[in-house]
Scaffold this motif. Sequence first.
Motif, short mmCIF file in Angstrom:
data_model
loop_
_atom_site.label_atom_id
_atom_site.label_comp_id
_atom_site.label_asym_id
_atom_site.label_seq_id
_atom_site.Cartn_x
_atom_site.Cartn_y
_atom_site.Cartn_z
N THR A 137 0.82 -1.20 0.00
CA THR A 137 0.00 0.00 0.00
C THR A 137 0.87 1.26 0.00
OG1 THR A 137 -1.72 -1.16 1.18
CG2 THR A 137 -1.74 1.21 1.35
N ARG A 138 1.89 1.28 0.85
CA ARG A 138 2.78 2.44 0.92
C ARG A 138 3.60 2.57 -0.36
NH1 ARG A 138 6.59 4.28 4.49
NH2 ARG A 138 6.37 5.83 2.85
N LEU A 139 4.03 1.40 -0.90
CA LEU A 139 4.78 1.44 -2.15
C LEU A 139 3.94 2.09 -3.24
CD1 LEU A 139 7.08 0.53 -4.10
CD2 LEU A 139 5.73 -1.55 -4.47
N ARG A 140 2.65 1.70 -3.33
CA ARG A 140 1.82 2.23 -4.41
C ARG A 140 1.46 3.69 -4.16
NH1 ARG A 140 -1.76 -3.18 -4.83
NH2 ARG A 140 -0.22 -4.45 -5.94
N LYS A 141 1.53 4.12 -2.93
CA LYS A 141 1.35 5.54 -2.66
C LYS A 141 2.54 6.31 -3.22
CE LYS A 141 0.63 8.81 1.12
NZ LYS A 141 1.74 9.69 0.74
N ARG A 142 3.72 5.70 -3.14
CA ARG A 142 4.92 6.40 -3.63
C ARG A 142 5.07 6.27 -5.14
NH1 ARG A 142 10.04 4.37 -0.43
NH2 ARG A 142 11.01 6.01 -1.70
N VAL A 143 4.55 5.16 -5.70
CA VAL A 143 4.68 4.92 -7.14
C VAL A 143 3.28 4.86 -7.74
CG1 VAL A 143 5.66 3.43 -8.90
CG2 VAL A 143 6.77 3.60 -6.67
N GLY A 144 2.80 5.97 -8.27
CA GLY A 144 1.45 6.05 -8.81
C GLY A 144 1.38 5.52 -10.22
N MET A 145 0.14 5.33 -10.71
CA MET A 145 0.00 4.72 -12.03
C MET A 145 -1.19 5.32 -12.78
SD MET A 145 0.11 0.71 -12.90
CE MET A 145 1.09 0.32 -14.33
N VAL A 146 -1.01 5.53 -14.08
CA VAL A 146 -2.10 5.97 -14.95
C VAL A 146 -2.24 4.94 -16.07
CG1 VAL A 146 -2.85 7.76 -16.55
CG2 VAL A 146 -1.68 8.40 -14.44
N PHE A 147 -3.47 4.56 -16.35
CA PHE A 147 -3.69 3.45 -17.27
C PHE A 147 -4.04 3.94 -18.67
CE2 PHE A 147 -4.42 2.09 -13.02
CZ PHE A 147 -3.87 0.83 -12.96
N GLN A 148 -4.05 2.98 -19.59
CA GLN A 148 -4.32 3.29 -20.99
C GLN A 148 -5.72 3.87 -21.16
OE1 GLN A 148 -3.85 -0.17 -23.40
NE2 GLN A 148 -4.22 0.91 -25.30
N LYS A 149 -6.70 3.18 -20.57
CA LYS A 149 -8.08 3.62 -20.72
C LYS A 149 -8.43 4.54 -19.56
CE LYS A 149 -12.44 1.50 -21.24
NZ LYS A 149 -13.12 0.34 -20.70
N PRO A 150 -8.94 5.73 -19.85
CA PRO A 150 -9.34 6.60 -18.73
C PRO A 150 -10.33 5.85 -17.85
CG PRO A 150 -9.55 7.77 -20.83
CD PRO A 150 -9.24 6.34 -21.16
N SER A 151 -10.08 5.86 -16.53
CA SER A 151 -10.92 5.03 -15.67
C SER A 151 -11.38 5.80 -14.44
CB SER A 151 -10.13 3.80 -15.23
OG SER A 151 -8.92 4.23 -14.62
N GLY B 262 -13.21 12.29 -22.92
CA GLY B 262 -12.16 11.29 -22.73
C GLY B 262 -10.83 11.90 -22.30
N GLY B 263 -10.44 12.99 -22.97
CA GLY B 263 -9.19 13.64 -22.64
C GLY B 263 -9.21 14.22 -21.24
N LEU C 35 -6.94 8.56 -26.99
CA LEU C 35 -7.36 9.96 -27.04
C LEU C 35 -7.15 10.58 -28.43
CD1 LEU C 35 -5.87 11.20 -23.66
CD2 LEU C 35 -8.14 10.26 -24.10
N ASP C 36 -7.85 11.67 -28.69
CA ASP C 36 -7.69 12.40 -29.95
C ASP C 36 -6.41 13.23 -29.91
OD1 ASP C 36 -8.53 15.48 -29.34
OD2 ASP C 36 -9.49 14.05 -28.00
N PRO C 37 -5.94 13.71 -31.07
CA PRO C 37 -4.65 14.43 -31.11
C PRO C 37 -4.61 15.64 -30.19
CG PRO C 37 -5.40 13.90 -33.31
CD PRO C 37 -6.51 13.53 -32.39
N LEU C 38 -5.69 16.39 -30.09
CA LEU C 38 -5.68 17.59 -29.26
C LEU C 38 -5.45 17.23 -27.80
CD1 LEU C 38 -6.17 20.59 -30.03
CD2 LEU C 38 -8.40 20.33 -28.90
N THR D 142 -4.19 14.48 -26.73
CA THR D 142 -2.86 13.90 -26.64
C THR D 142 -1.81 14.99 -26.45
OG1 THR D 142 -3.51 12.05 -28.05
CG2 THR D 142 -1.16 12.49 -27.86
N GLY D 143 -1.94 16.06 -27.24
CA GLY D 143 -1.00 17.17 -27.12
C GLY D 143 -1.00 17.75 -25.72
N LYS D 144 -2.20 17.91 -25.16
CA LYS D 144 -2.30 18.48 -23.82
C LYS D 144 -1.59 17.59 -22.80
CE LYS D 144 -6.42 21.28 -24.12
NZ LYS D 144 -7.86 21.33 -23.93
N ILE D 145 -1.79 16.29 -22.94
CA ILE D 145 -1.19 15.39 -21.96
C ILE D 145 0.33 15.33 -22.13
CG2 ILE D 145 -1.07 12.96 -21.26
CD1 ILE D 145 -4.03 12.94 -21.22
#
Lengths: 316, 254
Positions: free
Chosen positions: B81-95, B150-151, B178-181, B183-186
Amino acid sequence: MVKNILRSRGNLSRAERSRKFWDSFMYWCFSLCGLSAIAAVCGIAAYMVLAGTPAINEIGLFHFLLGSRWEPTAPQPAFGVLPMILTSVAGTALSVLASVLVGTLTAVFLEELAPNRLRQAAQATAALMAGLPSVVYGLVGATLLVPLVGKAENALFRGSSSHIFTGGANLLSASILLTVMILPTAIQVGGISLRAVPRELREASLALGADRTETAFKVLIPAARPGIVTGAVLGTGRAMGEAMAVMMVSGNAVNFPLPFHSVRFLTTGIVTEMGYSSGLHRKALFSIGLALFVWILATDLILEALVQREGGGQSA
Amino acid sequence: MSGRLTAENFHLWYGENHALKGISLTVPEREVFALIGPSGCGKSTFLRSLNRMTDLVEGVKRKGRILLDGQDIYLPGIDVTRLRKRVGMVFQKPSPFPMSIYDNVAYGPRIHGVKARSQLDGLVEASLRAAALWGEVSDRLKKPALGLSGGQQQRLCIARALAVQPEVLLMDEPTSALDPLSTGKIEELILSLRSRYTVVIVTHNLGQAVKVSDQAAFFLDGTLVEWGPAPELFGMPKDRRTEDYITGRRSLDG
Ligand SMILES: Nc1ncnc2c1ncn2[C@@H]1O[C@H](COP(=O)(O)OP(=O)(O)OP(=O)(O)O)[C@@H](O)[C@H]1O
Ligand SMILES: [Mg+2]
């Protein structure tokens, strides 16, 4: 070469023609099935209304729905079904709430925490139990549950002069039995809706450092709520329509629904007296059927509307 | 504590499938590290090994070490739990979770025991600002997150990950849906995150990798072919296989 192309073209159009034929054939098949289902429902509804209204006209809607005495064979017969309506409402509500609560928690445990073996065993058991005929539940209820509840009753009301002892055949027993009967379905539906929650949601929660229990209660159950409500609809249907098992444990006396009262449900009201009733009495039983029909319909519509709203909230 | 990750001869098997074959590399702190390579080469598996998300898969075996600031994250006593607090994650599909925008961002902090309203408010605003979303949602924090585009949803997920104040952010193809716009923002967002976080990003978009990364690694069939500063890896790859992949000779894909 040219000939070949021509021939293959001819084949193609023949294949296409046959596809078109099958397509429209299946279309009519499906339409027919759909229409006959609708026709059956409409037919039953019409029959219920036709058969159920004469007695209500004779007794008066007010006396029928809100009368508290059901004495169809007395010299001065009374046809009030309020105690039965309230019993059905109370028994159904209690058992649906209890089984959805317990069933959802069980499903969470099985899906999220239990080892594989245990989950598979429990799922097989639930599937088996969901398919058991209700008489079996009635028998088990009458021989195991009723004496147990009777003991509790004796202990609770020892020395009371006003309490009419039921020997355990009462609303409490009926509600417990109904709960047990709906529980397997609630567990199954709960499991299905939990499994349908996108994997990303579970992973996103865990990746934020939540443990499995927090994930289940804060993310998975809220996300699975539309499915869980659907389970409640199914359970309500089974609980309200159940007659056989309930009759074996409820004491079958027309009383207002209190846990240790012997009670009669709408369904058991019909079953009990259908055999020997005649005249207005018999017609009144059809009116009970109509009341049950209208009520099930109304409950379904309300719960469906709830599901729709939930679903809308999800996809919006 | 700074968010420096090191893999030492790390192996991972899914049952019989040897998915990672002795990966050794170092992700320097506060840089963007891109993982590239053909489909099925083990990028996601490696990424998910960095916050122990691979623990969730049944029948996984590992060998070797992964160190976060010098500490082995697979040691028995480690609090995942503490490890995942220190190492966050973002997935392919917005969730986003089916709850309000505010509650989505506050989810992590609440899990980790932040209760005070003012503190939560502050974290939510700071995270949404860091994810370049504050301006678009500040007036509808109580609205359902699923009502966002989605973006916007993906930036919300980044904000949600930032709200627990991690040191490392892992991103698995965060713009591929995501769409190109958007994507650019991210991509801009990732560049702005570099000053405060270590970012490891998996991407199939080489242009994106060139644009955002300081370091890059090329994976192939469970092995690490080469890694190093991004300009070198993309500009003059040492290995023939890397060059083939980058120049689009996708014969390796099959
Ligand atoms: N949960 C899993 N269970 C079993 N095998 C898996 C699992 N996830 C991945 N694998 C296998 O491990 C190997 C590496 O997969 P991985 O998802 O890491 O590849 P990837 O590089 O991320 O591919 P992509 O670019 O398509 O996302 C593949 O052979 C895949 O089939
Ligand atoms: Mg992947």
